[in-house]
Design a protein around this motif. Structure first.
Motif, PDB file in Angstrom:
ATOM      1  N   ASP A  64      60.368  67.933  11.282  1.00  0.00           N
ATOM      2  CA  ASP A  64      61.760  67.757  10.879  1.00  0.00           C
ATOM      3  C   ASP A  64      62.001  68.301   9.471  1.00  0.00           C
ATOM      4  OD1 ASP A  64      64.092  66.834  12.193  1.00  0.00           O
ATOM      5  OD2 ASP A  64      64.250  65.159  10.795  1.00  0.00           O
ATOM      6  N   ALA A  65      60.911  68.587   8.734  1.00  0.00           N
ATOM      7  CA  ALA A  65      61.057  69.177   7.401  1.00  0.00           C
ATOM      8  C   ALA A  65      61.372  70.665   7.462  1.00  0.00           C
ATOM      9  CB  ALA A  65      59.773  68.952   6.595  1.00  0.00           C
ATOM     10  N   TYR A  66      61.204  71.287   8.611  1.00  0.00           N
ATOM     11  CA  TYR A  66      61.494  72.712   8.753  1.00  0.00           C
ATOM     12  C   TYR A  66      63.003  72.896   8.875  1.00  0.00           C
ATOM     13  CZ  TYR A  66      56.516  73.126  10.004  1.00  0.00           C
ATOM     14  OH  TYR A  66      55.139  73.072  10.025  1.00  0.00           O
ATOM     15  N   GLY A  67      63.596  73.370   7.810  1.00  0.00           N
ATOM     16  CA  GLY A  67      65.034  73.614   7.816  1.00  0.00           C
ATOM     17  C   GLY A  67      65.803  72.951   6.681  1.00  0.00           C
ATOM     18  N   PRO A  68      65.745  71.645   6.446  1.00  0.00           N
ATOM     19  CA  PRO A  68      65.176  70.618   7.333  1.00  0.00           C
ATOM     20  C   PRO A  68      66.017  70.420   8.591  1.00  0.00           C
ATOM     21  CG  PRO A  68      66.282  69.600   5.460  1.00  0.00           C
ATOM     22  CD  PRO A  68      66.316  71.079   5.214  1.00  0.00           C
ATOM     23  N   ARG A  69      65.386  69.884   9.605  1.00  0.00           N
ATOM     24  CA  ARG A  69      65.943  69.538  10.915  1.00  0.00           C
ATOM     25  C   ARG A  69      66.243  70.742  11.794  1.00  0.00           C
ATOM     26  NH1 ARG A  69      68.146  66.556   7.239  1.00  0.00           N
ATOM     27  NH2 ARG A  69      70.000  67.854   7.073  1.00  0.00           N
ATOM     28  N   VAL A  70      66.272  71.936  11.206  1.00  0.00           N
ATOM     29  CA  VAL A  70      66.724  73.111  11.946  1.00  0.00           C
ATOM     30  C   VAL A  70      65.870  73.381  13.181  1.00  0.00           C
ATOM     31  CG1 VAL A  70      66.950  75.629  11.853  1.00  0.00           C
ATOM     32  CG2 VAL A  70      67.859  74.219   9.997  1.00  0.00           C
ATOM     33  N   THR A  71      64.554  73.452  13.017  1.00  0.00           N
ATOM     34  CA  THR A  71      63.722  73.823  14.171  1.00  0.00           C
ATOM     35  C   THR A  71      63.777  72.755  15.261  1.00  0.00           C
ATOM     36  OG1 THR A  71      61.686  72.898  13.228  1.00  0.00           O
ATOM     37  CG2 THR A  71      62.178  75.196  12.725  1.00  0.00           C
ATOM     38  N   ASN A  72      63.786  71.495  14.869  1.00  0.00           N
ATOM     39  CA  ASN A  72      63.861  70.436  15.880  1.00  0.00           C
ATOM     40  C   ASN A  72      65.176  70.506  16.654  1.00  0.00           C
ATOM     41  OD1 ASN A  72      61.348  69.418  15.335  1.00  0.00           O
ATOM     42  ND2 ASN A  72      62.061  67.589  14.268  1.00  0.00           N
ATOM     43  N   GLU A  73      66.265  70.786  15.956  1.00  0.00           N
ATOM     44  CA  GLU A  73      67.558  70.875  16.636  1.00  0.00           C
ATOM     45  C   GLU A  73      67.613  72.096  17.547  1.00  0.00           C
ATOM     46  OE1 GLU A  73      70.287  70.691  13.402  1.00  0.00           O
ATOM     47  OE2 GLU A  73      70.131  68.507  13.196  1.00  0.00           O
ATOM     48  N   LEU A  74      66.979  73.193  17.139  1.00  0.00           N
ATOM     49  CA  LEU A  74      66.910  74.370  18.004  1.00  0.00           C
ATOM     50  C   LEU A  74      66.094  74.080  19.258  1.00  0.00           C
ATOM     51  CD1 LEU A  74      66.330  77.149  15.314  1.00  0.00           C
ATOM     52  CD2 LEU A  74      68.328  76.984  16.824  1.00  0.00           C
ATOM     53  N   ILE A  75      64.967  73.389  19.077  1.00  0.00           N
ATOM     54  CA  ILE A  75      64.125  73.033  20.226  1.00  0.00           C
ATOM     55  C   ILE A  75      64.917  72.183  21.209  1.00  0.00           C
ATOM     56  CG2 ILE A  75      62.124  71.646  20.924  1.00  0.00           C
ATOM     57  CD1 ILE A  75      60.790  72.587  18.265  1.00  0.00           C
ATOM     58  N   ARG A  76      65.658  71.221  20.680  1.00  0.00           N
ATOM     59  CA  ARG A  76      66.457  70.358  21.564  1.00  0.00           C
ATOM     60  C   ARG A  76      67.536  71.161  22.276  1.00  0.00           C
ATOM     61  NH1 ARG A  76      69.555  64.698  19.920  1.00  0.00           N
ATOM     62  NH2 ARG A  76      70.346  64.237  22.017  1.00  0.00           N
ATOM     63  N   GLU A  77      68.234  72.030  21.530  1.00  0.00           N
ATOM     64  CA  GLU A  77      69.300  72.822  22.139  1.00  0.00           C
ATOM     65  C   GLU A  77      68.773  73.731  23.242  1.00  0.00           C
ATOM     66  OE1 GLU A  77      72.667  76.198  20.934  1.00  0.00           O
ATOM     67  OE2 GLU A  77      71.528  75.173  19.355  1.00  0.00           O
ATOM     68  N   ALA A  78      67.614  74.329  22.999  1.00  0.00           N
ATOM     69  CA  ALA A  78      67.084  75.301  23.955  1.00  0.00           C
ATOM     70  C   ALA A  78      66.412  74.651  25.152  1.00  0.00           C
ATOM     71  CB  ALA A  78      66.092  76.227  23.250  1.00  0.00           C
ATOM     72  N   LEU A  79      65.716  73.536  24.946  1.00  0.00           N
ATOM     73  CA  LEU A  79      64.783  73.067  25.971  1.00  0.00           C
ATOM     74  C   LEU A  79      65.058  71.674  26.529  1.00  0.00           C
ATOM     75  CD1 LEU A  79      61.481  74.343  24.307  1.00  0.00           C
ATOM     76  CD2 LEU A  79      62.920  75.516  26.003  1.00  0.00           C
ATOM     77  N   HIS A  80      65.933  70.899  25.919  1.00  0.00           N
ATOM     78  CA  HIS A  80      66.210  69.542  26.399  1.00  0.00           C
ATOM     79  C   HIS A  80      67.166  69.594  27.587  1.00  0.00           C
ATOM     80  CE1 HIS A  80      67.538  65.330  26.318  1.00  0.00           C
ATOM     81  NE2 HIS A  80      66.458  65.088  25.594  1.00  0.00           N
ATOM     82  N   PRO A  81      66.890  68.830  28.661  1.00  0.00           N
ATOM     83  CA  PRO A  81      65.757  67.917  28.872  1.00  0.00           C
ATOM     84  C   PRO A  81      64.458  68.692  29.051  1.00  0.00           C
ATOM     85  CG  PRO A  81      67.070  68.094  30.867  1.00  0.00           C
ATOM     86  CD  PRO A  81      67.819  68.837  29.804  1.00  0.00           C
ATOM     87  N   TYR A  82      63.408  68.200  28.413  1.00  0.00           N
ATOM     88  CA  TYR A  82      62.168  68.949  28.326  1.00  0.00           C
ATOM     89  C   TYR A  82      61.397  68.946  29.644  1.00  0.00           C
ATOM     90  CZ  TYR A  82      63.250  68.282  23.403  1.00  0.00           C
ATOM     91  OH  TYR A  82      63.882  68.263  22.201  1.00  0.00           O
ATOM     92  N   PRO A  83      60.726  70.069  29.934  1.00  0.00           N
ATOM     93  CA  PRO A  83      59.823  70.081  31.098  1.00  0.00           C
ATOM     94  C   PRO A  83      58.765  68.985  30.941  1.00  0.00           C
ATOM     95  CG  PRO A  83      60.120  72.300  30.214  1.00  0.00           C
ATOM     96  CD  PRO A  83      60.749  71.364  29.228  1.00  0.00           C
ATOM     97  N   GLU A  84      58.391  68.374  32.027  1.00  0.00           N
ATOM     98  CA  GLU A  84      57.415  67.279  31.965  1.00  0.00           C
ATOM     99  C   GLU A  84      56.109  67.734  31.339  1.00  0.00           C
ATOM    100  OE1 GLU A  84      55.276  64.180  35.088  1.00  0.00           O
ATOM    101  OE2 GLU A  84      57.158  65.152  35.626  1.00  0.00           O
ATOM    102  N   SER A  85      55.778  69.021  31.495  1.00  0.00           N
ATOM    103  CA  SER A  85      54.504  69.529  30.989  1.00  0.00           C
ATOM    104  C   SER A  85      54.525  69.816  29.492  1.00  0.00           C
ATOM    105  CB  SER A  85      54.127  70.812  31.729  1.00  0.00           C
ATOM    106  OG  SER A  85      55.123  71.816  31.521  1.00  0.00           O
ATOM    107  N   LEU A  86      55.706  69.827  28.864  1.00  0.00           N
ATOM    108  CA  LEU A  86      55.799  70.239  27.464  1.00  0.00           C
ATOM    109  C   LEU A  86      55.341  69.133  26.527  1.00  0.00           C
ATOM    110  CD1 LEU A  86      56.653  72.587  25.629  1.00  0.00           C
ATOM    111  CD2 LEU A  86      58.912  71.508  25.465  1.00  0.00           C
ATOM    112  N   PHE A  87      54.479  69.492  25.580  1.00  0.00           N
ATOM    113  CA  PHE A  87      53.923  68.564  24.589  1.00  0.00           C
ATOM    114  C   PHE A  87      54.390  69.046  23.216  1.00  0.00           C
ATOM    115  CE2 PHE A  87      50.824  66.782  21.736  1.00  0.00           C
ATOM    116  CZ  PHE A  87      50.312  65.630  22.336  1.00  0.00           C
ATOM    117  N   ILE A  88      55.153  68.212  22.507  1.00  0.00           N
ATOM    118  CA  ILE A  88      55.696  68.597  21.204  1.00  0.00           C
ATOM    119  C   ILE A  88      55.014  67.788  20.112  1.00  0.00           C
ATOM    120  CG2 ILE A  88      57.761  68.763  19.769  1.00  0.00           C
ATOM    121  CD1 ILE A  88      59.415  68.988  22.313  1.00  0.00           C
ATOM    122  N   ALA A  89      54.337  68.487  19.212  1.00  0.00           N
ATOM    123  CA  ALA A  89      53.673  67.854  18.070  1.00  0.00           C
ATOM    124  C   ALA A  89      54.531  68.050  16.826  1.00  0.00           C
ATOM    125  CB  ALA A  89      52.295  68.473  17.853  1.00  0.00           C
ATOM    126  N   THR A  90      54.619  67.025  16.012  1.00  0.00           N
ATOM    127  CA  THR A  90      55.356  67.138  14.766  1.00  0.00           C
ATOM    128  C   THR A  90      54.500  66.578  13.634  1.00  0.00           C
ATOM    129  OG1 THR A  90      57.500  66.728  13.694  1.00  0.00           O
ATOM    130  CG2 THR A  90      56.545  64.915  14.983  1.00  0.00           C
TER     131      THR A  90
END
Length: 290
Positions: A64-90
């Motif tokens: 969440d420090a990237y941007g801040p918040r920018v990358t997490n919000e992009l990930i959510r916009e692009a991929l949410h709801p997430y594939p069951e196989s996707l593992f997101i580390a922060t």
């Protein structure tokens, strides 16, 4: 459903209770210059994230420090709801200041706020993995991580975090963390030219713990070595491809998270990591950091 047309280089590793692709993706470069603000090409950033999942990658590293918040919000916009196989580390342990700096923020209240920020920005109720980042921009620094890591262990018991890891740490801090709660990964700087964690990698592999090198291609100063260039020329490949392929060959517990803001470059990195290195190539490369 997203499927991979061909297996990704390196196969998979079990990270906690999830099988993830050893070739992953680091989202830092999706933010603006110096990891501040939005990307110049918003749609291009979304395209990269779609290419990540469409290519079969199941491990994304963010903060969440990237941007801040920018990358997490992009990930959510692009991929949410997430594939069951996707593992997101922060990761947590730092804030951003107006100058783009990374001041540490490791008090219990800081860490709780950062975990809550990651949950909100990613749009999830529980985080797959949270790395406790220690040290500073110069690298790992000695000192206890007990209070900070203990706070994450409490948040894990509260059901907000599935798995824990540590980042930018000394071997003593790795041992201290493991005495507080189980960890599934260590994330430190490591590449062909920076081999300070060789022994640690081997010990972690024996215990089933992943090692995730950041700056696998050298960071802001690209890796430069006569031996690396010679091997690359012999194979008709780029030095960066050889560096990624060497990391995957180095140990089965190494997980790659090279970052890029270009879908085409992402595909180049995947192809490069799949490069076949001979015993002669590997021996020559092994000598660079020793």
């Amino acid at each position: 459903m997203h499927t991979s047309p061909t297996p990704l280089p390196g196969g998979t590793w079990t990270l906690g209770d999830s099988a993830v692709t050893r070739f992953g993706y680091g989202a830092m470069q999706l933010a603006g210059p110096w990891v501040m603000g939005p990307p110049a090409d918003h749609n291009g950033a979304l395209e990269v994230l779609h290419a990540v999942v469409d290519g079969g990658i199941t491990h994304i590293d963010t903060s969440d420090a990237y941007g801040p918040r920018v990358t997490n919000e992009l990930i959510r916009e692009a991929l949410h709801p997430y594939p069951e196989s996707l593992f997101i580390a922060t990761k947590v342990g730092a804030n951003r200041d107006a100058q783009g700096g990374w001041p540490t923020a490791r008090r219990p209240e800081d860490l709780r706020r950062q975990v809550e920020g990651n949950l909100k920005a990613l749009g999830v109720e529980v985080l797959d993995l949270v790395n406790m980042r220690m040290g500073d921009a110069e690298g790992p620094q000695p000192g206890s991580l007990a209070e900070a890591f203990g706070t994450l262990a409490e948040l894990q018991r509260d059901g907000l975090i599935r798995h824990l890891g540590v980042s930018n740490v000394t071997e003593e801090q790795v041992a201290e963390a493991r005495g507080i709660a189980p960890i599934v990964c260590v994330q430190n700087m490591y590449n062909l030219a920076h081999r300070q964690d060789d022994d640690l990698i081997d010990r972690l592999a024996a215990d089933g713990i992943a090692y995730v090198p950041f700056f696998p291609l050298g960071g802001f100063t690209p890796l430069q070595s006569e031996a690396l260039s010679a091997v690359a020329a012999r194979l008709g490949a780029t030095p960066m491809s050889v560096a990624l392929a060497w990391l995957l060959r180095r140990s089965p517990n190494i997980l790659l998270i090279p970052g890029t803001s270009s879908a085409a470059h992402l595909r180049e990195n995947i192809a490069g990591a799949g490069l076949a290195l001979s015993e002669e190539d590997t021996a020559e490369l092994d000598g660079i950091g020793r």
